[in-house]
Scaffold this active site. Structure first.
Site, PDB file in Angstrom:
ATOM      1  N   GLU A 290      30.830  53.263  73.222  1.00 48.66           N
ATOM      2  CA  GLU A 290      29.813  52.630  74.062  1.00 48.66           C
ATOM      3  C   GLU A 290      30.234  51.195  74.389  1.00 48.66           C
ATOM      4  OE1 GLU A 290      26.091  55.131  72.064  1.00 48.66           O
ATOM      5  OE2 GLU A 290      26.651  53.155  71.277  1.00 48.66           O
ATOM      6  N   GLU A 423      26.893  61.925  72.473  1.00 47.23           N
ATOM      7  CA  GLU A 423      25.913  61.679  71.415  1.00 47.23           C
ATOM      8  C   GLU A 423      24.499  61.904  71.929  1.00 47.23           C
ATOM      9  OE1 GLU A 423      26.132  57.867  69.523  1.00 47.23           O
ATOM     10  OE2 GLU A 423      28.323  57.923  69.325  1.00 47.23           O
TER      11      GLU A 423
END
Length: 512
Positions: A290, A423
Site C-alpha cells: 500500500e 487484502e
C-alpha cells in the site's frame, strides 16, 4: 499486455517524477457549468465543463457511471464526458461525481429514469433487481478463476522492529509445510506471502539481499508449491507511510530520492526474480503493498499535480523491467501491479499499467476493507440490512460494498483487465450475534468477488481474540483453525465463494 491509461492526461505522463511544475501565472477557482445531469433509462453520454487551474481529479460515484476527461484548454477548461449504462431496474437511480482540484471539491449530481426489468436479467444481492455480470471468459475472468479465494500469511515475513524484518517479531510462529497443507484443505487456492525486506539489504549500488532471509522466503514459497497453492510474494512494509526506503513522499519532490528508489527497486527485484527464475507459474510477484505518503490516499497526493502517482507508475515499470530481465520462467510470469494505496477510486484517476515484453501477464492489485469501523476498528459490530440501525454504519451497507466491485468490473474486468483483491477482512467478534454478522459480511464479500470476477485474499495476522485488528483464523505454525469461531468464519467465506448461490440468496439469508 498493452499499455493501458486510465483517466491520466498526456500532460501528466510527459512530466517526469520529481520535476518542479511550471510556475503558475494565474489561479482559477474550481467551477462547473452543470451541477446536475439527467439521463433516460436507455443511458447515453452527456458532457459538462470544469474550469480549474489545479490538477483535476474525477471520481464517479457508482459503477453504472463512467467519466473521461478531455484535454485542458489554455483558459483552464476541461470537457468531461459522462457515460451512463442502460437502467434495467424498475427504480430511479442517483449518484454523484466528485470533482476535485487541489483542495477544492464540487459535485455533479447524476440521475437516471427507472428502467424496464424485462430488458435485463439477474439480481442484485441487495434486492434492487439490477443486473449482475456474467463470466464471458475474457482474460480477467480467466485469471479470477485461477486465483479464486485466497489467504494472507500476514504479520509474518512483513513483521519488523527497529528497521529489521523478522518472521516471528509480531508474535506468529514460524510457518511450516503443515500450515500450507491445511490452508489448501480449508478450500483456499491462493496464498499471499507479504515480505518486508528492510534490515536484510546491503549498501548501494548492489543492495544485496541477505542470503539467509531470501532462502527462508524461498523455503516457505516451496511449502505453497508442495501444497498445490498459488503463491504471491511482494515488497510490503518497505514502503510503509513513506517512512522507509520506498519513500513516495520524498521521491515526489526530490529527483535524487526518486532515482535512488528506482535503482534499489531494480537491484532488489532483480535478485528476488533471479532466486525464483526456475519456479513455475504457480508463483506471482507483486511489486509493492500500500504505497502512500502517510495520508492513506488523502495526503499530498491530492494536490501535488500527480507527482506521487507518476513516481509509483515509474516504480511499477522498473519492477516489471527487472523481473523480465532476469529471464527463465520470469520472462512471462504473472505480475501484480498495485494502484496508489491500493485504492479503487484513486486507481481510476492515477493508475497506469506498465509496458511489458510479455503479453497479457499483468494484474492490478487493490485492497478494500469497507467499512473500516466494522471490519478493522470494530467500533460497530453489525452490518447489513438486518442489522440493528444503532449498531451499524448508516446507509445501505450491501449496496455500498457492491459499488466497489461495480467500479472494478466496469472499469477493468469487463474490458479484460485482471484485478485481484490482495487484502480484505473482518475482525473476529466476541458474541454469537456479532459473529453471525461477521460471517454474513464474509459471505457477501466472497459472493461479490466471485460474481464480479475479482479474486480476493482474506487478511490473517495471527492476532487472537476479538475486536480491533484481531484477524486470527488459521494458526501460522500448524495450519489448525485458531478457534471454533474462526473455523466457522472461514467456512462461511470459502463456501460462499465456491457454491452456486446468488448474491440475492446470500442477501435473503442475512442474520435476523
Amino acid at each position: 499486455m498493452k499499455r493501458i491509461l486510465y483517466i491520466l492526461s498526456a500532460i501528466l505522463m510527459a512530466m517526469s517524477c520529481g520535476q518542479e511544475e511550471p510556475q503558475k501565472t494565474d489561479s482559477v477557482k474550481l467551477s462547473v457549468d452543470k451541477t446536475t445531469l439527467e439521463f433516460a433509462a436507455e443511458g447515453g453520454e452527456q458532457t459538462f465543463t470544469v474550469t480549474a487551474s489545479e490538477q483535476l481529479y474525477l471520481v464517479p460515484g457508482d459503477g453504472w457511471v463512467s467519466v473521461k476527461k478531455g484535454t485542458k484548454s489554455a483558459d483552464h477548461k476541461t470537457v468531461v464526458t459522462v457515460t451512463v449504462q442502460k437502467n434495467t431496474v424498475a427504480a430511479v437511480r442517483e449518484t454523484r461525481i466528485s470533482v476535485v482540484a487541489g483542495e477544492e471539491k464540487m459535485y455533479v449530481e447524476v440521475s437516471q429514469e427507472a428502467g424496464d426489468p424485462s430488458t435485463g436479467g439477474g439480481d442484485s444481492g441487495n434486492g434492487d433487481g439490477s443486473v449482475v455480470p456474467e463470466n464471458n471468459g475474457n482474460l480477467a475472468w480467466q485469471f479470477a478463476e485461477r486465483l479464486g479465494i485466497g489467504w494472507n500469511l500476514g504479520n509474518h515475513f512483513d513483521a519488523h522492529n527497529n528497521g529489521v524484518s523478522g518472521e516471528t517479531l509480531w508474535g506468529n510462529p514460524k510457518a511450516t509445510q503443515a500450515t500450507f497443507n491445511k490452508v489448501k484443505a480449508a478450500g483456499f487456492t491462493t496464498v499471499r506471502i507479504p515480505v518486508t525486506w528492510m534490515g536484510h539489504i546491503g549498501p548501494a549500488p548492489e543492495y544485496k539481499i541477505e542470503e539467509a532471509w531470501l532462502d527462508r522466503v524461498a523455503e516457505v514459497v516451496g511449502y505453497a508449491e508442495n501444497a498445490g497453492l498459488i503463491a504471491i510474494v511482494n515488497m510490503h512494509h518497505d514502503g510503509g507511510d513513506s517512512k522507509y526506503w520506498l519513500n513516495i513522499k520524498g521521491a515526489a519532490v526530490n529527483p535524487e530520492v526518486h532515482q535512488q528508489v528506482l535503482d534499489q527497486v531494480t537491484a532488489m527485484w532483480g535478485q528476488i526474480a533471479d532466486k525464483f527464475k526456475d519456479k513455475g507459474e504457480f508463483l506471482i510477484f507483486e511489486a509493492f503493498n500500500e504505497i502512500h505518503d502517510g495520508g492513506w490516499g488523502w495526503g499530498t497526493n491530492r494536490n501535488d499535480g500527480g507527482k506521487q502517482y507518476r513516481c509509483l507508475n515509474e516504480w511499477n515499470q522498473a519492477f516489471v523491467n527487472a523481473v523480465r530481465a532476469s529471464g527463465g520462467e520470469n520472462a512471462d510470469r504473472i505480475l501484480g501491479i498495485p494502484a496508489y494505496c491500493t485504492n479503487v477510486d484513486i486507481s481510476l484517476e492515477s493508475f497506469v499499467m506498465p509496458e511489458d515484453s510479455a503479453d497479457d501477464r499483468l494484474m492490478m492489485s487493490v485492497h478494500c476493507y469497507d467499512p473500516y469501523d466494522f471490519t478493522l476498528a470494530a467500533k460497530i459490530n453489525e452490518w447489513g440490512h438486518t442489522a440493528d440501525p444503532s449498531r451499524k454504519v448508516a446507509g445501505d451497507n450491501e449496496a455500498d460494498l457492491k459499488k466497489v466491485f461495480e467500479k472494478i468490473y466496469v472499469n477493468y474486468i469487463s474490458k479484460g483487465i485482471p484485478v485481484y483483491m490482495g487484502e480484505f477482512g473482518c475482525v473476529n467478534r466476541a458474541t454469537a450475534r456479532e459473529q453471525a454478522f461477521q460471517q454474513y459480511y464474509l459471505k457477501y464479500y466472497a459472493k461479490l468477488a466471485k460474481t464480479y470476477g475479482v479474486p480476493a485474499m482474506i487478511w490473517d495476522n495471527g492476532a487472537k481474540g476479538a475486536g480491533e485488528e484481531r484477524h486470527a483464523f488459521i494458526d501460522h505454525g500448524t495450519g489448525e483453525y485458531c478457534s471454533t469461531e474462526a473455523k466457522a468464519a472461514i467456512q462461511a467465506l470459502v463456501s460462499s465463494y465456491t457454491n452456486s448461490l446468488t448474491l440475492d440468496d446470500v442477501y435473503r439469508n442475512a442474520p435476523k
